[in-house]
Design an enzyme around this catalytic site. Structure first.
Site, mmCIF file in Angstrom:
data_model
loop_
_atom_site.group_PDB
_atom_site.id
_atom_site.type_symbol
_atom_site.label_atom_id
_atom_site.label_comp_id
_atom_site.label_asym_id
_atom_site.label_seq_id
_atom_site.Cartn_x
_atom_site.Cartn_y
_atom_site.Cartn_z
ATOM 1 N N THR A 180 0.833 -1.211 0.000
ATOM 2 C CA THR A 180 0.000 0.000 0.000
ATOM 3 C C THR A 180 0.870 1.265 0.000
ATOM 4 N N GLU A 181 0.426 2.252 -0.756
ATOM 5 C CA GLU A 181 1.139 3.535 -0.805
ATOM 6 C C GLU A 181 0.185 4.665 -0.407
ATOM 7 N N CYS A 232 0.518 -13.551 -2.172
ATOM 8 C CA CYS A 232 0.798 -13.436 -0.728
ATOM 9 C C CYS A 232 -0.500 -13.109 0.015
ATOM 10 N N ARG A 264 -25.543 -11.264 34.965
ATOM 11 C CA ARG A 264 -26.122 -9.933 35.206
ATOM 12 C C ARG A 264 -27.655 -10.026 35.308
ATOM 13 N N GLU A 294 -5.997 -5.846 3.905
ATOM 14 C CA GLU A 294 -6.025 -7.073 3.086
ATOM 15 C C GLU A 294 -7.180 -7.041 2.091
ATOM 16 N N ASP A 349 -15.702 -3.924 0.675
ATOM 17 C CA ASP A 349 -16.352 -3.683 -0.625
ATOM 18 C C ASP A 349 -15.532 -4.233 -1.788
HETATM 19 P P1 TGC Z 1 -6.113 -7.560 -12.035
HETATM 20 O O1 TGC Z 1 -5.888 -6.977 -13.391
HETATM 21 O O2 TGC Z 1 -7.428 -8.189 -11.724
HETATM 22 O O3 TGC Z 1 -4.963 -8.655 -11.760
HETATM 23 C C1 TGC Z 1 -3.583 -8.377 -12.010
HETATM 24 C C2 TGC Z 1 -2.839 -9.703 -11.986
HETATM 25 O O4 TGC Z 1 -2.908 -10.242 -10.665
HETATM 26 C C3 TGC Z 1 -3.589 -11.517 -10.700
HETATM 27 N N1 TGC Z 1 -4.392 -11.604 -9.490
HETATM 28 C C4 TGC Z 1 -4.226 -12.562 -8.586
HETATM 29 N N2 TGC Z 1 -3.390 -13.613 -8.555
HETATM 30 C C5 TGC Z 1 -3.445 -14.406 -7.479
HETATM 31 N N3 TGC Z 1 -4.309 -14.187 -6.459
HETATM 32 C C6 TGC Z 1 -5.162 -13.146 -6.455
HETATM 33 N N4 TGC Z 1 -5.978 -12.929 -5.429
HETATM 34 C C7 TGC Z 1 -5.150 -12.275 -7.561
HETATM 35 N N5 TGC Z 1 -5.819 -11.144 -7.890
HETATM 36 C C8 TGC Z 1 -5.345 -10.747 -9.061
HETATM 37 C C9 TGC Z 1 -4.417 -11.483 -11.973
HETATM 38 O O5 TGC Z 1 -4.704 -12.798 -12.419
HETATM 39 C C10 TGC Z 1 -3.486 -10.759 -12.898
HETATM 40 O O6 TGC Z 1 -2.458 -11.663 -13.278
HETATM 41 P P2 TGC Z 1 -1.814 -11.598 -14.752
HETATM 42 O O7 TGC Z 1 -0.821 -12.715 -14.771
HETATM 43 O O8 TGC Z 1 -2.953 -11.761 -15.699
HETATM 44 O O9 TGC Z 1 -1.183 -10.233 -14.852
HETATM 45 O O10 TGC Z 1 -5.736 -6.489 -10.949
HETATM 46 P P3 TGC Z 1 -6.356 -5.074 -10.648
HETATM 47 O O11 TGC Z 1 -5.230 -4.099 -10.654
HETATM 48 O O12 TGC Z 1 -7.515 -4.797 -11.552
HETATM 49 O O13 TGC Z 1 -6.845 -5.220 -9.124
HETATM 50 C C11 TGC Z 1 -7.694 -6.194 -8.721
HETATM 51 C C12 TGC Z 1 -8.059 -6.023 -7.217
HETATM 52 C C13 TGC Z 1 -8.821 -4.732 -6.971
HETATM 53 C C14 TGC Z 1 -8.982 -7.178 -6.880
HETATM 54 C C15 TGC Z 1 -6.806 -6.085 -6.344
HETATM 55 O O14 TGC Z 1 -5.896 -5.141 -6.665
HETATM 56 C C16 TGC Z 1 -7.071 -6.061 -4.873
HETATM 57 O O15 TGC Z 1 -7.330 -7.088 -4.273
HETATM 58 N N6 TGC Z 1 -6.955 -4.868 -4.203
HETATM 59 C C17 TGC Z 1 -6.950 -4.809 -2.749
HETATM 60 C C18 TGC Z 1 -5.560 -4.456 -2.260
HETATM 61 C C19 TGC Z 1 -5.189 -5.163 -1.001
HETATM 62 O O16 TGC Z 1 -5.780 -6.170 -0.616
HETATM 63 N N7 TGC Z 1 -4.139 -4.707 -0.365
HETATM 64 C C20 TGC Z 1 -3.641 -5.342 0.819
HETATM 65 C C21 TGC Z 1 -2.316 -4.764 1.238
HETATM 66 S S1 TGC Z 1 -1.440 -5.778 2.397
HETATM 67 C C22 TGC Z 1 -2.279 -5.588 3.839
HETATM 68 O O17 TGC Z 1 -3.303 -4.988 3.946
HETATM 69 C C23 TGC Z 1 -1.674 -6.264 5.004
HETATM 70 S S2 TGC Z 1 -2.505 -6.091 6.489
HETATM 71 C C24 TGC Z 1 -1.596 -7.175 7.369
HETATM 72 C C25 TGC Z 1 -1.990 -7.423 8.746
HETATM 73 O O18 TGC Z 1 -1.655 -6.592 9.639
HETATM 74 O O19 TGC Z 1 -2.572 -8.512 9.027
HETATM 75 P P1 FAD Z 2 -8.888 3.274 -0.499
HETATM 76 O O1 FAD Z 2 -8.382 2.330 -1.526
HETATM 77 O O2 FAD Z 2 -8.581 4.724 -0.679
HETATM 78 O O3 FAD Z 2 -10.458 3.086 -0.409
HETATM 79 C C1 FAD Z 2 -11.313 4.055 0.230
HETATM 80 C C2 FAD Z 2 -12.762 3.558 0.067
HETATM 81 O O4 FAD Z 2 -13.089 3.468 -1.316
HETATM 82 C C3 FAD Z 2 -12.970 2.171 0.655
HETATM 83 O O5 FAD Z 2 -14.242 2.104 1.244
HETATM 84 C C4 FAD Z 2 -12.942 1.254 -0.561
HETATM 85 O O6 FAD Z 2 -13.700 0.054 -0.382
HETATM 86 C C5 FAD Z 2 -13.572 2.159 -1.618
HETATM 87 N N1 FAD Z 2 -13.141 1.796 -2.964
HETATM 88 C C6 FAD Z 2 -11.887 1.868 -3.494
HETATM 89 N N2 FAD Z 2 -11.881 1.421 -4.754
HETATM 90 C C7 FAD Z 2 -13.164 1.063 -5.032
HETATM 91 C C8 FAD Z 2 -13.816 0.502 -6.180
HETATM 92 N N3 FAD Z 2 -13.132 0.220 -7.289
HETATM 93 N N4 FAD Z 2 -15.131 0.261 -6.104
HETATM 94 C C9 FAD Z 2 -15.832 0.519 -4.959
HETATM 95 N N5 FAD Z 2 -15.285 1.051 -3.855
HETATM 96 C C10 FAD Z 2 -13.967 1.291 -3.889
HETATM 97 N N6 FAD Z 2 -0.882 -2.468 3.562
HETATM 98 C C11 FAD Z 2 0.275 -3.102 3.274
HETATM 99 O O7 FAD Z 2 0.741 -3.097 2.139
HETATM 100 N N7 FAD Z 2 0.973 -3.756 4.246
HETATM 101 C C12 FAD Z 2 0.560 -3.806 5.527
HETATM 102 O O8 FAD Z 2 1.211 -4.436 6.372
HETATM 103 C C13 FAD Z 2 -0.655 -3.133 5.879
HETATM 104 N N8 FAD Z 2 -1.068 -3.096 7.172
HETATM 105 C C14 FAD Z 2 -2.145 -2.324 7.505
HETATM 106 C C15 FAD Z 2 -2.457 -2.135 8.859
HETATM 107 C C16 FAD Z 2 -3.519 -1.318 9.216
HETATM 108 C C17 FAD Z 2 -3.821 -1.086 10.669
HETATM 109 C C18 FAD Z 2 -4.330 -0.722 8.218
HETATM 110 C C19 FAD Z 2 -5.521 0.112 8.592
HETATM 111 C C20 FAD Z 2 -4.022 -0.899 6.888
HETATM 112 C C21 FAD Z 2 -2.922 -1.675 6.507
HETATM 113 N N9 FAD Z 2 -2.523 -1.806 5.166
HETATM 114 C C22 FAD Z 2 -1.363 -2.464 4.837
HETATM 115 C C23 FAD Z 2 -3.222 -1.046 4.134
HETATM 116 C C24 FAD Z 2 -4.530 -1.671 3.675
HETATM 117 O O9 FAD Z 2 -4.323 -2.797 2.883
HETATM 118 C C25 FAD Z 2 -5.310 -0.592 2.917
HETATM 119 O O10 FAD Z 2 -5.755 0.351 3.884
HETATM 120 C C26 FAD Z 2 -6.478 -1.144 2.139
HETATM 121 O O11 FAD Z 2 -6.046 -1.967 1.073
HETATM 122 C C27 FAD Z 2 -7.411 -0.052 1.603
HETATM 123 O O12 FAD Z 2 -6.690 0.970 1.008
HETATM 124 P P2 FAD Z 2 -6.959 2.506 1.429
HETATM 125 O O13 FAD Z 2 -6.953 2.578 2.899
HETATM 126 O O14 FAD Z 2 -5.990 3.326 0.666
HETATM 127 O O15 FAD Z 2 -8.424 2.801 0.959
#
Ligand code: TGC
Ligand code: FAD
Length: 387
Positions: free
Chosen positions: A133-134, A240, A270, A365, A369
């Protein structure tokens, strides 16, 4: 206490149950006594990280030859469940270490990288972070701006990552950045590399016992040998996330059942209007609905665990259980809090803390939505999240 309404235990192995008991005992002994204070003071209890390594909570599914436990995916889920019963911050630290740092190094790393980092990550001697995330790109990581430029013998890394769990305490970070061709690459940044800093994010009302921060890269020289050689493209970090999201679906059960059982016990003790509040129909409705939803969530996690053990779980199935189970836990926390009345807002009980934590878990993660839209895409073949 009710944690297994459908006798799911009968579907677990003796080894899985033993591991559950040992993590449960550790959480009771080490987490529960310190976690309210840590949350109230907004401090991360870092000493627990090393202890989690000793417990075997890091990299349970990584092969033993690299220091991991060599266990299956259901065991991993059970470990996450028992840690999150204590606090989501503790489970977060373990998910990041296992699924977001050890997994990519094992799956995409060179043999040298595996040997250098994995055994130390397993013991907690090294703590890892995961930078996707950025500041300007959360749900849409494919638009990331962090860049690497190839130089002779090294890459120059510039950019920043935000909201990164473990960042302030990490020794290494698995970072995702675009190369000059615009392809997403993974790399390992080590603390001490010049230009790499990890400022802490403070003043959170959620996950207050978790170390959250930024990863800032100002002309950081990344040696060629620190690039993950066996992956390119956004699917690297997404793979991942599949592992971490799966663990979170189990973890949420730990928080949810803890809230439910706290509410059940309190409502039996209670008394109002000369009878236990558990005796009122409206309380029983809440308790009955909570247990039903938690049991359904438990079965979903178990089934996806079975599929994952067979390498058959799809990303969309994992996405569904992350969304469903976290929302279930959050709803259970809110209902449980009501059952405790005013007492529910105090640190004498875990419920409000779980509720506040789950407000992050439902966002990180992949937001709730975004996961809905992933399921929508899977059903219809039309990606509604794209413009
Ligand atoms: P899109 O064009 O659909 O896909 C790009 C390429 O990625 C592949 N792909 C996957 N492969 C494996 N598993 C998945 N779940 C995959 N999702 C997509 C896809 O097949 C494609 O591959 P290729 O070979 O054809 O290039 O990608 P998009 O840019 O349109 O985005 C799709 C979307 C919105 C679903 C995805 O970007 C997404 O899931 N966004 C949410 C971001 C997110 O979850 N960030 C998490 C950051 S880490 C974190 O929050 C850690 S918290 C840790 C903690 O404290 O527990
Ligand atoms: P945004 O993407 O700006 O979204 C804002 C709102 O818009 C949300 O309600 C979302 O659902 C909605 N939205 C966005 N796009 C769409 C769409 N296409 N259609 C409909 N609605 C949409 N990230 C890491 O990489 N590594 C970490 O270790 C990590 N740890 C975290 C720990 C904490 C405590 C928190 C709070 C976050 C962490 N994250 C980490 C980041 C986390 O993965 C992001 O906050 C998350 O993916 C959402 O991104 P954002 O906060 O920028 O929200």
């Amino acid at each position: 206490m009710i944690t297994d309404y459908f006798n799911i235990d009968e579907l677990l192995t003796e080894e899985q149950k033993l591991i559950r008991e040992s993590v449960r005992a550790w959480t009771d002994k080490k987490v529960i006594p310190v976690i309210d204070k840590a949350n109230q003071k907004h401090e991360h209890p870092d000493f627990l990280l090393k202890e989690m390594g000793e417990l075997g909570a890091f990299g349970s599914f990584i092969p033993e030859k690299y220091g991991g436990g060599g266990f299956d995916q259901i065991t991993y889920g059970i470990i996450m469940q028992e840690l999150e019963r204590g606090d989501s911050a503790i489970r977060s630290a373990a998910s990041v270490q296992s699924s977001l740092v050890m997994y990519p190094i094992y799956e995409f790393g060179s043999e040298k990288q595996r040997q250098k980092y994995l055994p130390k990550l397993a013991t907690g001697e090294l703590i890892g972070a995961f930078g996707l995330t950025e500041p300007n790109h959360g749900s849409d990581p494919g638009s990331m701006e962090t860049k690497i430029i190839k130089k002779k013998g090294y890459y120059l890394l510039n950019g920043s990552k935000m909201w990164i769990t473990n960042a302030p305490v990490c020794d290494i970070a698995v970072v995702w950045a675009k190369d000059e061709q615009g392809t997403v690459r993974g790399l390992i940044a080590e603390r001490g590399f010049k230009g790499f800093t990890t400022p802490e994010t403070k003043r959170k009302w959620s996950l207050r016992a978790s170390a959250t921060g930024e990863l800032v890269f100002d002309n950081v020289k990344i040696p060629e040998e620190n690039i993950l050689p066996n992956i390119s493209g956004l699917k690297g970090p997404m793979m991942c996330l599949n592992s971490a999201r799966y663990g979170i679906a189990w973890g949420a059960l730990g928080a949810g059942f803890d809230c439910f059982n706290t509410a059940l016990k309190y409502s039996l003790e209670r008394k109002q209007f000369n009878k236990p509040v558990a005796g009122f129909q409206l309380t029983q409705k809440k308790l009955a609905e909570m247990l039903t939803e938690l049991t359904a969530a438990q079965l979903m996690a178990l089934r996806v665990g079975q599929l994952k053990n067979e390498n058959k779980a799809t990303p969309a199935q994992i996405s569904m259980i992350k969304r469903n189970n976290v929302l279930t836990a959050l709803k259970v926390a809110r209902e449980s809090r009501q059952i405790l009345g005013a007492m529910g807002i105090t640190g004498d009980f875990s419920i409000m803390r779980h509720m506040m934590n789950l407000e992050s878990v439902i966002t990180y993660e992949g937001t709730h939505d975004i996961h809905l839209l992933i399921t929508g895409y899977d059903i219809t073949g039309i990606p509604a999240f794209k413009g």
